[in-house]
Design a protein around this motif. Structure first.
Motif, mmCIF file in Angstrom:
data_model
loop_
_atom_site.group_PDB
_atom_site.id
_atom_site.type_symbol
_atom_site.label_atom_id
_atom_site.label_comp_id
_atom_site.label_asym_id
_atom_site.label_seq_id
_atom_site.Cartn_x
_atom_site.Cartn_y
_atom_site.Cartn_z
ATOM 1 N N THR A 74 -63.586 -33.961 89.013
ATOM 2 C CA THR A 74 -62.270 -34.345 88.551
ATOM 3 C C THR A 74 -62.310 -34.602 87.066
ATOM 4 O OG1 THR A 74 -62.700 -36.671 88.976
ATOM 5 C CG2 THR A 74 -61.679 -35.398 90.758
ATOM 6 N N GLY B 192 -59.129 -27.420 94.146
ATOM 7 C CA GLY B 192 -59.470 -28.364 93.091
ATOM 8 C C GLY B 192 -59.774 -27.691 91.768
ATOM 9 N N SER C 10 -50.104 -28.124 92.302
ATOM 10 C CA SER C 10 -50.275 -29.009 93.453
ATOM 11 C C SER C 10 -51.096 -28.328 94.547
ATOM 12 C CB SER C 10 -48.907 -29.421 93.994
ATOM 13 O OG SER C 10 -49.054 -30.253 95.106
ATOM 14 N N ALA D 98 -54.726 -28.035 93.403
ATOM 15 C CA ALA D 98 -55.379 -29.349 93.431
ATOM 16 C C ALA D 98 -55.774 -29.715 94.854
ATOM 17 C CB ALA D 98 -54.461 -30.404 92.839
ATOM 18 N N ARG E 65 -54.828 -33.307 83.983
ATOM 19 C CA ARG E 65 -54.492 -34.739 83.944
ATOM 20 C C ARG E 65 -55.130 -35.419 82.739
ATOM 21 N NH1 ARG E 65 -56.259 -34.035 89.292
ATOM 22 N NH2 ARG E 65 -54.523 -33.511 90.643
ATOM 23 N N THR F 40 -58.823 -29.209 88.338
ATOM 24 C CA THR F 40 -57.417 -29.549 88.109
ATOM 25 C C THR F 40 -57.281 -30.872 87.358
ATOM 26 O OG1 THR F 40 -57.291 -30.506 90.332
ATOM 27 C CG2 THR F 40 -56.505 -28.236 90.071
#
Length: 144
Positions: A2, A81, A74, A77, A49, A45
């Motif tokens: 992440t 991912g 979306s 994700a 962010r 993804t």
């Protein structure tokens, strides 16, 4: 994997020299080749962010800037991912522009400058103008 929160001092303090844009993307890339391999595989993804947080923008606005539909993001994700390579390339491009602005003007000043509409960019913000390779090169040249 992440995305990680943006920390402009991270690459300085970690002893790991990052390729331009890699810190904002939350990936380790010591060389340009490393970053290219990550982009071809797909950025996490969370990179979007982290970039949104670094720019002080909403995720939705950042997705617009890198031309990724919210529903597609979306789904990616949730399922994989990872962004696809073209989405990864656009995200990495914006990260390089952002990182350059932050290095020269600081995060707050760089974000203000990037979001301002400039005659040199046909009245667009630097962020919008950087939506193509040529536009991004021009923005980086102006920052430099």
């Amino acid at each position: 994997m992440t995305g990680i929160p943006y920390n402009p001092k991270q690459s300085e303090n970690s002893g790991f020299n990052q390729t331009p844009g890699a810190t904002l993307l939350g990936v380790k890339a010591k060389t340009t080749g490393d970053l290219i391999r990550v982009i071809k595989t797909g950025l996490p993804t969370g990179s979007v962010r982290g970039l949104a947080a670094a720019l002080g923008l909403t995720q939705e606005r950042t997705l617009q800037l890198v031309d990724i539909p919210a529903r597609t993001f979306s789904r990616r994700a949730t399922e994989q991912g990872l962004l696809d390579p073209s989405q990864s390339e656009r995200t990495a491009r914006l990260a390089r522009v952002t990182e350059k602005a932050h290095a020269v003007m600081g995060q707050e000043g760089g974000n203000r400058w990037l979001q301002h509409h400039w005659p040199a960019f046909d009245g667009q913000s630097a962020l919008d103008y950087a939506g193509t390779d040529l536009g991004a090169e021009t923005v980086i040249d102006v920052i430099h």
